[in-house]
Design a protein around this motif. Sequence first.
Motif, PDB file in Angstrom:
ATOM      1  N   ARG A  17     -33.440 -21.066 -10.492  1.00 56.24           N
ATOM      2  CA  ARG A  17     -32.495 -22.173 -10.645  1.00 56.24           C
ATOM      3  C   ARG A  17     -31.306 -21.754 -11.513  1.00 56.24           C
ATOM      4  N   ARG A  18     -31.592 -21.047 -12.621  1.00 58.57           N
ATOM      5  CA  ARG A  18     -30.520 -20.558 -13.496  1.00 58.57           C
ATOM      6  C   ARG A  18     -29.625 -19.571 -12.751  1.00 58.57           C
ATOM      7  N   ARG A  21     -27.337 -21.370 -10.331  1.00 58.81           N
ATOM      8  CA  ARG A  21     -26.283 -22.059 -11.072  1.00 58.81           C
ATOM      9  C   ARG A  21     -25.191 -21.078 -11.504  1.00 58.81           C
ATOM     10  N   GLN A  22     -25.598 -19.904 -11.991  1.00 56.83           N
ATOM     11  CA  GLN A  22     -24.629 -18.900 -12.407  1.00 56.83           C
ATOM     12  C   GLN A  22     -23.815 -18.391 -11.220  1.00 56.83           C
ATOM     13  N   SER A  24     -23.127 -20.013  -8.435  1.00 55.39           N
ATOM     14  CA  SER A  24     -22.192 -21.036  -7.986  1.00 55.39           C
ATOM     15  C   SER A  24     -21.029 -21.191  -8.963  1.00 55.39           C
ATOM     16  N   LYS A  25     -21.287 -21.068 -10.267  1.00 51.56           N
ATOM     17  CA  LYS A  25     -20.208 -21.150 -11.257  1.00 51.56           C
ATOM     18  C   LYS A  25     -19.239 -19.991 -11.118  1.00 51.56           C
TER      19      LYS A  25
END
Length: 59
Positions: A17-18, A21-22, A24-25
């Motif tokens: 999940r982390r 998120r990274q 996509s950022k």
Amino acid sequence: MTQVVLGENEGIDSALRRFKRQVSKAGILIDVKYHRHFETPIEKRKPKAVAARRTRRFK
């Protein structure tokens, strides 16, 4: 380059999940989709010309 270091007693699900998120950022997936195939300079200019024609027509 995006990296995720697993902590002690951290599950793979939370690390994944982390990582997502990274990614996509950082905009990596958008960049990959953009460079998926080669686009000639004329193909790059075409949407801009179509938009210009559209705005000229509605003025």
